[in-house]
Design an enzyme around this catalytic site. Structure first.
Site, PDB file in Angstrom:
ATOM      1  N   GLU A  46       0.851  -1.202   0.000  1.00  0.00           N
ATOM      2  CA  GLU A  46       0.000   0.000   0.000  1.00  0.00           C
ATOM      3  C   GLU A  46       0.885   1.250   0.000  1.00  0.00           C
ATOM      4  O   GLU A  46       1.909   1.292   0.684  1.00  0.00           O
ATOM      5  CB  GLU A  46      -0.852  -0.015   1.287  1.00  0.00           C
ATOM      6  CG  GLU A  46      -1.692   1.225   1.520  1.00  0.00           C
ATOM      7  CD  GLU A  46      -2.284   1.288   2.938  1.00  0.00           C
ATOM      8  OE1 GLU A  46      -1.632   0.804   3.900  1.00  0.00           O
ATOM      9  OE2 GLU A  46      -3.394   1.830   3.078  1.00  0.00           O
ATOM     10  N   ASN A 106      -6.877   6.368  -1.959  1.00  0.00           N
ATOM     11  CA  ASN A 106      -5.827   5.405  -1.640  1.00  0.00           C
ATOM     12  C   ASN A 106      -6.042   4.245  -2.617  1.00  0.00           C
ATOM     13  O   ASN A 106      -6.991   3.477  -2.469  1.00  0.00           O
ATOM     14  CB  ASN A 106      -5.966   4.967  -0.178  1.00  0.00           C
ATOM     15  CG  ASN A 106      -4.809   4.103   0.284  1.00  0.00           C
ATOM     16  OD1 ASN A 106      -4.103   3.514  -0.520  1.00  0.00           O
ATOM     17  ND2 ASN A 106      -4.625   4.024   1.592  1.00  0.00           N
ATOM     18  N   LYS A 123      -9.371   2.131  -2.126  1.00  0.00           N
ATOM     19  CA  LYS A 123      -9.631   1.612  -0.774  1.00  0.00           C
ATOM     20  C   LYS A 123     -10.984   2.076  -0.230  1.00  0.00           C
ATOM     21  O   LYS A 123     -11.291   3.274  -0.226  1.00  0.00           O
ATOM     22  CB  LYS A 123      -8.507   2.079   0.146  1.00  0.00           C
ATOM     23  CG  LYS A 123      -8.534   1.510   1.556  1.00  0.00           C
ATOM     24  CD  LYS A 123      -7.278   1.941   2.307  1.00  0.00           C
ATOM     25  CE  LYS A 123      -7.160   1.374   3.693  1.00  0.00           C
ATOM     26  NZ  LYS A 123      -5.891   1.776   4.346  1.00  0.00           N
ATOM     27  N   GLU A 142      -6.230   8.844   7.614  1.00  0.00           N
ATOM     28  CA  GLU A 142      -6.701   8.382   6.294  1.00  0.00           C
ATOM     29  C   GLU A 142      -8.077   8.951   5.949  1.00  0.00           C
ATOM     30  O   GLU A 142      -8.363   9.238   4.794  1.00  0.00           O
ATOM     31  CB  GLU A 142      -6.730   6.855   6.243  1.00  0.00           C
ATOM     32  CG  GLU A 142      -5.350   6.260   6.122  1.00  0.00           C
ATOM     33  CD  GLU A 142      -5.400   4.811   5.682  1.00  0.00           C
ATOM     34  OE1 GLU A 142      -5.891   4.532   4.585  1.00  0.00           O
ATOM     35  OE2 GLU A 142      -4.930   3.961   6.461  1.00  0.00           O
ATOM     36  N   CYS A 168      -4.962  -2.894   2.818  1.00  0.00           N
ATOM     37  CA  CYS A 168      -4.712  -2.783   4.247  1.00  0.00           C
ATOM     38  C   CYS A 168      -5.936  -3.014   5.125  1.00  0.00           C
ATOM     39  O   CYS A 168      -6.349  -4.136   5.307  1.00  0.00           O
ATOM     40  CB  CYS A 168      -4.030  -1.461   4.577  1.00  0.00           C
ATOM     41  SG  CYS A 168      -3.320  -1.520   6.240  1.00  0.00           S
ATOM     42  N   ASN A 193       0.137  -0.985   5.550  1.00  0.00           N
ATOM     43  CA  ASN A 193       1.011  -0.210   6.454  1.00  0.00           C
ATOM     44  C   ASN A 193       0.329  -0.280   7.807  1.00  0.00           C
ATOM     45  O   ASN A 193      -0.631   0.448   8.069  1.00  0.00           O
ATOM     46  CB  ASN A 193       1.071   1.261   6.043  1.00  0.00           C
ATOM     47  CG  ASN A 193       1.953   1.543   4.854  1.00  0.00           C
ATOM     48  OD1 ASN A 193       3.108   1.935   4.990  1.00  0.00           O
ATOM     49  ND2 ASN A 193       1.407   1.379   3.664  1.00  0.00           N
TER      50      ASN A 193
HETATM   51  N1  CDT Z   1      -3.126   1.462   6.426  1.00  0.00           N
HETATM   52  C1  CDT Z   1      -4.043   0.916   7.238  1.00  0.00           C
HETATM   53  O1  CDT Z   1      -5.182   0.734   6.842  1.00  0.00           O
HETATM   54  N2  CDT Z   1      -3.651   0.623   8.499  1.00  0.00           N
HETATM   55  C2  CDT Z   1      -4.532   0.134   9.503  1.00  0.00           C
HETATM   56  C3  CDT Z   1      -3.971   0.505  10.823  1.00  0.00           C
HETATM   57  C4  CDT Z   1      -4.856   0.208  11.958  1.00  0.00           C
HETATM   58  S1  CDT Z   1      -6.224   1.241  12.107  1.00  0.00           S
HETATM   59  C5  CDT Z   1      -5.579   2.768  12.596  1.00  0.00           C
HETATM   60  C6  CDT Z   1      -4.753  -1.369   9.464  1.00  0.00           C
HETATM   61  O2  CDT Z   1      -5.906  -1.791   9.500  1.00  0.00           O
HETATM   62  O3  CDT Z   1      -3.783  -2.133   9.432  1.00  0.00           O
END
Ligand code: CDT
Length: 300
Positions: A46, A106, A123, A142, A168, A193
């Site tokens: 991502e 995204n 996304k 995000e 993600c 990420n």
């Molecule tokens: N990039 C991404 O979606 N990261 C989220 C982080 C946790 S929620 C703040 C994930 O679901 O891995």
């Protein structure tokens, strides 16, 4: 059988000041390694061209737009497309997309070995918060930087089968996998990420790797499909991101896993025909699904 080798190309941290050409050179080096190991498709994470920028509150529009691509390929990403054509390998890439209408997404794309974009996904499940929250050690903005994706969960004809994408946080939602499964996806490719530290519930920090694998393995098994799930990992601008990139079979078994938190390529031979091991049995949708009992899932 419809069998071929896939690669996951995990990225180590990308510093805030690292340039796009420098990152693309790292991606190209891993693309070459994937090809040398026989892969026909290499999956990048991502937002693979920059640091994970939603961790900062932007002071103005320029501080937002600097992270976004207005064309794909653009001058900085063209070398990746050129190398894919030279090597004859497809790839999946996550990046921040700024459309001509000024919309921010995204986004991830699937590119064929001829350099043509075969499919795009934006996304849908955007995690984090929209407002500045100074109590956090880092922001997860995000919901501020991006709007919700508007392309659904399509599956594309590619690599002799049907390929779907998610990004993600989408991987944590069973609805993502079921929509991709219903749309016929046989292989789902995704990047992530994921900070090791989750400020609203730090008591779950030690479960981050477990929840990553749990979500992906369940998604694969419950829908009878393959997945390649790839991290951007390591200590990035003071924030530790989990690694643990994996290739998972329709049985839910993990066939390959990264060992470290830096740039690293994993490969596995996958056979799309093996989806039927699950889809003709326990998860034969036509035989056993009971959608009239699931109405609430599609309601607010
Ligand atoms: N990039 C991404 O979606 N990261 C989220 C982080 C946790 S929620 C703040 C994930 O679901 O891995």
């Amino acid at each position: 059988s419809r069998s071929f080798i896939v690669a996951g190309a995990q990225l180590g941290p990308i510093a805030k000041e690292e340039t796009r050409p420098s990152v693309v050179a790292r991606l190209c080096a891993m693309m070459r390694e994937a090809k040398a190991r026989g892969a026909e498709l290499v999956v990048f994470p991502e937002l693979a061209l920059t640091t994970f920028f939603p961790r900062w509150w932007p002071e103005n529009q320029d501080e937002i737009d600097r992270w976004f691509e207005t064309e794909m390929p653009g001058p900085d990403t063209q070398p990746l497309f050129d190398l894919a054509v030279e090597l004859g390998i497809g790839f999946h890439l996550g990046y921040a997309e700024l459309t001509p209408e000024g919309r921010h997404f995204n986004t991830a794309i699937l590119v064929g070995p001829d350099g043509a974009i075969l499919g795009k996904y934006r996304k849908i499940h955007l995690p984090g918060h929209r407002d500045r929250q100074d109590w956090r050690p880092f922001q997860h903005l995000e919901k501020y930087y991006f709007e919700k994706g508007d392309l659904g969960f399509p599956a594309f004809d590619a690599f002799g089968g049907k390929l779907g994408m998610c990004i993600c946080n989408d991987r944590r939602w069973p609805e993502t996998w079921r929509m991709l499964g219903l749309n016929g996806a046989e292989l789902v490719v995704l990047g992530y990420n994921t900070p090791l530290h989750y400020p609203p519930a730090p008591e779950h920090d030690h479960l981050q790797y477990f929840h990553n694998e749990l979500s992906i393995q369940a998604g694969c098994y419950q829908n009878g499909l393959w997945a390649v799930a790839v991290a951007k990992a390591g200590f990035e601008e003071g924030c530790e991101l989990i690694a643990g990139s994996i290739i998972v079979a329709p049985t839910g078994e993990v066939l390959a896993r990264t060992q470290g938190s830096d740039d690293e390529v994993i490969t596995a031979r996958i056979d799309l025909d093996r989806c039927s091991e699950i889809r003709r049995n326990v998860f034969d949708f036509a035989q056993h699904r009971e959608p009239e009992e699931y109405r609430k899932i599609a309601e607010r």
